[in-house]
Design a protein around this motif. Structure first.
Motif, PDB file in Angstrom:
ATOM      1  N   ASN A  31       9.736  11.120  -4.476  1.00 55.61           N
ATOM      2  CA  ASN A  31       9.999  12.892  -3.564  1.00 55.61           C
ATOM      3  C   ASN A  31       8.895  13.473  -2.694  1.00 55.61           C
ATOM      4  OD1 ASN A  31       8.521  14.605  -5.480  1.00 55.61           O
ATOM      5  ND2 ASN A  31       9.671  15.915  -6.419  1.00 55.61           N
ATOM      6  N   ALA A  32       7.505  12.726  -3.004  1.00 53.53           N
ATOM      7  CA  ALA A  32       6.152  12.731  -2.038  1.00 53.53           C
ATOM      8  C   ALA A  32       6.478  12.829  -0.660  1.00 53.53           C
ATOM      9  CB  ALA A  32       4.924  12.295  -3.139  1.00 53.53           C
ATOM     10  N   PRO A  33       6.905  11.809  -0.147  1.00 55.44           N
ATOM     11  CA  PRO A  33       7.219  11.482   1.439  1.00 55.44           C
ATOM     12  C   PRO A  33       8.218  12.719   2.196  1.00 55.44           C
ATOM     13  CG  PRO A  33       7.375   8.823   0.085  1.00 55.44           C
ATOM     14  CD  PRO A  33       6.909  10.252  -0.829  1.00 55.44           C
ATOM     15  N   ASN A  34       8.638  12.753   1.160  1.00 57.00           N
ATOM     16  CA  ASN A  34      10.132  14.016   1.408  1.00 57.00           C
ATOM     17  C   ASN A  34       9.649  15.126   1.870  1.00 57.00           C
ATOM     18  OD1 ASN A  34      12.785  11.621   2.672  1.00 57.00           O
ATOM     19  ND2 ASN A  34      13.118  11.547  -0.182  1.00 57.00           N
ATOM     20  N   LEU A  35       8.930  15.516   0.321  1.00 50.67           N
ATOM     21  CA  LEU A  35       8.042  16.905   0.600  1.00 50.67           C
ATOM     22  C   LEU A  35       7.246  16.701   1.993  1.00 50.67           C
ATOM     23  CD1 LEU A  35       8.259  16.956  -3.156  1.00 50.67           C
ATOM     24  CD2 LEU A  35       9.214  18.858  -1.634  1.00 50.67           C
ATOM     25  N   THR A  39       1.474  -1.281  -0.074  1.00 52.52           N
ATOM     26  CA  THR A  39      -0.027  -0.094   0.011  1.00 52.52           C
ATOM     27  C   THR A  39       0.649   1.263  -0.212  1.00 52.52           C
ATOM     28  OG1 THR A  39       0.189  -0.068   2.518  1.00 52.52           O
ATOM     29  CG2 THR A  39      -2.049  -1.178   0.856  1.00 52.52           C
ATOM     30  N   ARG A  40       2.255   1.038   0.303  1.00 46.25           N
ATOM     31  CA  ARG A  40       2.775   2.493   0.768  1.00 46.25           C
ATOM     32  C   ARG A  40       2.689   3.069  -1.224  1.00 46.25           C
ATOM     33  NH1 ARG A  40       8.954  -0.004   1.479  1.00 46.25           N
ATOM     34  NH2 ARG A  40       7.624  -1.632   0.082  1.00 46.25           N
ATOM     35  N   VAL A  41       2.851   2.376  -2.372  1.00 49.09           N
ATOM     36  CA  VAL A  41       2.367   2.926  -3.524  1.00 49.09           C
ATOM     37  C   VAL A  41       1.555   4.527  -3.849  1.00 49.09           C
ATOM     38  CG1 VAL A  41       2.256   2.966  -6.190  1.00 49.09           C
ATOM     39  CG2 VAL A  41       3.804   0.737  -5.123  1.00 49.09           C
ATOM     40  N   LEU A  42       0.052   3.830  -3.203  1.00 48.13           N
ATOM     41  CA  LEU A  42      -0.968   4.269  -2.739  1.00 48.13           C
ATOM     42  C   LEU A  42      -1.231   4.916  -2.080  1.00 48.13           C
ATOM     43  CD1 LEU A  42      -3.230   1.134  -3.128  1.00 48.13           C
ATOM     44  CD2 LEU A  42      -3.357   3.009  -4.451  1.00 48.13           C
ATOM     45  N   THR A  43      -0.162   5.310  -1.209  1.00 49.68           N
ATOM     46  CA  THR A  43      -0.377   6.303   0.041  1.00 49.68           C
ATOM     47  C   THR A  43       0.553   7.412  -0.456  1.00 49.68           C
ATOM     48  OG1 THR A  43      -0.046   4.391   1.885  1.00 49.68           O
ATOM     49  CG2 THR A  43       1.065   7.096   2.410  1.00 49.68           C
ATOM     50  N   HIS A  44       1.845   7.098  -1.692  1.00 49.18           N
ATOM     51  CA  HIS A  44       2.895   7.651  -1.925  1.00 49.18           C
ATOM     52  C   HIS A  44       1.757   8.552  -3.118  1.00 49.18           C
ATOM     53  CE1 HIS A  44       6.684   6.027  -1.507  1.00 49.18           C
ATOM     54  NE2 HIS A  44       5.711   6.474   0.159  1.00 49.18           N
ATOM     55  N   ALA A  45       0.691   8.298  -3.555  1.00 49.86           N
ATOM     56  CA  ALA A  45      -0.256   8.675  -4.908  1.00 49.86           C
ATOM     57  C   ALA A  45      -0.817   9.629  -4.498  1.00 49.86           C
ATOM     58  CB  ALA A  45      -0.569   7.213  -5.711  1.00 49.86           C
ATOM     59  N   ALA A  46      -1.421   9.346  -2.940  1.00 51.33           N
ATOM     60  CA  ALA A  46      -2.035   9.906  -2.185  1.00 51.33           C
ATOM     61  C   ALA A  46      -1.595  11.490  -0.952  1.00 51.33           C
ATOM     62  CB  ALA A  46      -2.800   9.637  -0.847  1.00 51.33           C
ATOM     63  N   LEU A  47      -0.307  11.314  -1.333  1.00 49.67           N
ATOM     64  CA  LEU A  47       0.633  13.065  -0.795  1.00 49.67           C
ATOM     65  C   LEU A  47       1.013  13.214  -2.422  1.00 49.67           C
ATOM     66  CD1 LEU A  47       3.461  11.069   1.959  1.00 49.67           C
ATOM     67  CD2 LEU A  47       1.910  12.444   2.473  1.00 49.67           C
ATOM     68  N   LYS A  48       1.506  13.004  -2.767  1.00 46.31           N
ATOM     69  CA  LYS A  48       1.693  13.767  -4.249  1.00 46.31           C
ATOM     70  C   LYS A  48       0.416  14.363  -4.947  1.00 46.31           C
ATOM     71  CE  LYS A  48       2.702  13.152  -9.314  1.00 46.31           C
ATOM     72  NZ  LYS A  48       1.971  13.474  -9.818  1.00 46.31           N
ATOM     73  N   GLY A  49      -0.802  13.656  -5.037  1.00 43.13           N
ATOM     74  CA  GLY A  49      -2.069  14.606  -4.928  1.00 43.13           C
ATOM     75  C   GLY A  49      -2.387  15.409  -4.325  1.00 43.13           C
ATOM     76  N   LEU A  50      -2.117  15.651  -2.344  1.00 41.51           N
ATOM     77  CA  LEU A  50      -2.132  16.475  -2.184  1.00 41.51           C
ATOM     78  C   LEU A  50      -1.489  17.399  -1.812  1.00 41.51           C
ATOM     79  CD1 LEU A  50      -3.495  17.665   0.696  1.00 41.51           C
ATOM     80  CD2 LEU A  50      -2.049  16.061   1.963  1.00 41.51           C
ATOM     81  N   LEU A  51      -0.147  16.955  -2.010  1.00 40.03           N
ATOM     82  CA  LEU A  51       1.147  18.271  -2.129  1.00 40.03           C
ATOM     83  C   LEU A  51       0.996  18.596  -3.364  1.00 40.03           C
ATOM     84  CD1 LEU A  51       3.565  15.675  -0.857  1.00 40.03           C
ATOM     85  CD2 LEU A  51       2.706  17.946   0.601  1.00 40.03           C
ATOM     86  N   SER A  52       0.242  18.635  -4.475  1.00 36.63           N
ATOM     87  CA  SER A  52       0.663  18.855  -5.759  1.00 36.63           C
ATOM     88  C   SER A  52      -0.570  20.035  -5.701  1.00 36.63           C
ATOM     89  CB  SER A  52      -0.238  18.295  -7.270  1.00 36.63           C
ATOM     90  OG  SER A  52       1.325  17.478  -6.940  1.00 36.63           O
ATOM     91  N   CYS A  53      -1.615  20.319  -5.246  1.00 38.69           N
ATOM     92  CA  CYS A  53      -2.474  21.301  -4.666  1.00 38.69           C
ATOM     93  C   CYS A  53      -2.007  22.581  -3.869  1.00 38.69           C
ATOM     94  CB  CYS A  53      -3.595  21.016  -3.970  1.00 38.69           C
ATOM     95  SG  CYS A  53      -4.486  19.273  -5.122  1.00 38.69           S
ATOM     96  N   PHE A  54      -0.867  22.521  -3.866  1.00 38.39           N
ATOM     97  CA  PHE A  54      -0.120  23.913  -3.038  1.00 38.39           C
ATOM     98  C   PHE A  54       1.104  24.343  -2.792  1.00 38.39           C
ATOM     99  CE2 PHE A  54      -1.180  21.362   0.523  1.00 38.39           C
ATOM    100  CZ  PHE A  54       0.547  19.788   1.050  1.00 38.39           C
ATOM    101  N   THR A  55       1.501  23.485  -3.532  1.00 33.26           N
ATOM    102  CA  THR A  55       3.161  23.751  -3.680  1.00 33.26           C
ATOM    103  C   THR A  55       3.029  24.211  -5.607  1.00 33.26           C
ATOM    104  OG1 THR A  55       5.586  22.996  -3.382  1.00 33.26           O
ATOM    105  CG2 THR A  55       4.241  20.979  -3.932  1.00 33.26           C
ATOM    106  N   ASP A  56       4.320  24.948  -5.326  1.00 37.76           N
ATOM    107  CA  ASP A  56       5.095  25.089  -6.781  1.00 37.76           C
ATOM    108  C   ASP A  56       6.084  24.160  -6.550  1.00 37.76           C
ATOM    109  OD1 ASP A  56       6.902  26.145  -4.967  1.00 37.76           O
ATOM    110  OD2 ASP A  56       7.064  28.298  -6.169  1.00 37.76           O
ATOM    111  N   ARG A  57       6.421  23.069  -5.996  1.00 35.68           N
ATOM    112  CA  ARG A  57       7.513  22.555  -6.454  1.00 35.68           C
ATOM    113  C   ARG A  57       6.561  21.564  -7.269  1.00 35.68           C
ATOM    114  NH1 ARG A  57      11.040  21.010  -1.515  1.00 35.68           N
ATOM    115  NH2 ARG A  57      12.324  20.175  -3.288  1.00 35.68           N
ATOM    116  N   PRO A  58       7.730  20.467  -8.327  1.00 31.48           N
ATOM    117  CA  PRO A  58       7.513  19.381  -8.811  1.00 31.48           C
ATOM    118  C   PRO A  58       6.550  18.688  -8.257  1.00 31.48           C
ATOM    119  CG  PRO A  58       9.896  20.221 -10.162  1.00 31.48           C
ATOM    120  CD  PRO A  58       9.550  20.818  -8.943  1.00 31.48           C
TER     121      PRO A  58
END
Length: 190
Positions: free
Chosen positions: A49-53, A25-44
């Motif tokens: 990199n989603a878990p570290n961001l 499920t880590r792949v799904l968790t990383h995808a969820a983080l990517k989706g969440l973070l992409s909405c309020f950051t200007d960094r790719p």
């Protein structure tokens, strides 16, 4: 979807139950983080990199695995405990191994398809709300692809999938309609 709903950094609890727990499920968790973070950051943001961001922004992620299916054969529940809003939780599942569905938003159950442009409306459950939304969209030449409604007590949530995107001016018009509480514009990827 959750990131577009809240548009702010926040902690995230993800619960996996049913057959989905047989996979990593880590792949799904990383995808969820990517989706969440992409909405309020200007960094790719990507899956690597989603878990570290998230860690750098102080976002805590709690992952829970429940082997036994509770409500659905497969279920992913995302909850944002720091968000003081009735729309701080989304449940998703897959029917028949291929039909993705959003089955709960906040405390309200529904059967929404996560596809294309969508308007998420929270409203007081009164006659005329659905008609007013439809008339407003029709006035601007926007066709409704799918409309799903869920309700509990005096409140309702509807998801309106659109054939074409709606502008912020149209969202503003819908927000001004009687009995509308909140309106959010959600865009799902291809």
């Amino acid at each position: 979807m959750v990131g577009q709903m809240v548009r702010q950094p926040c902690d995230m609890n993800i619960t996996y139950s049913g057959y989905v727990t047989e996979f990593d499920t880590r792949v799904l968790t990383h995808a969820a983080l990517k989706g969440l973070l992409s909405c309020f950051t200007d960094r790719p943001v990507n899956f690597v990199n989603a878990p570290n961001l998230a860690k750098a922004k102080g976002i805590k992620v709690q992952e829970t695995i429940q082997m036994q299916a509770v409500e659905y054969t497969n279920l992913i529940r995302m909850n944002l405990p720091g968000v003081k809003d009735e729309l701080n939780e989304v449940w998703g599942t897959v029917f028949a191994k291929k039909y993705q569905r959003i089955v709960r938003i906040g405390k309200i159950f529904l059967d929404a398809v996560p596809q294309g442009p969508m308007i998420l409306v929270q409203n007081v459950d009164r006659p005329g709300v659905i008609g007013n939304i439809g008339l407003t969209l029709a006035k601007h030449g926007i066709n409704i692809a799918r409309f799903q409604l869920g309700r509990a007590k005096e409140l309702a949530i509807c998801t309106v999938n659109l054939d074409t995107p709606a502008s912020e001016d149209i969202m503003h018009e819908i927000r001004a309609l009687p009995n509308i509480m909140t309106v959010r514009y959600i865009k799902f990827g291809a």
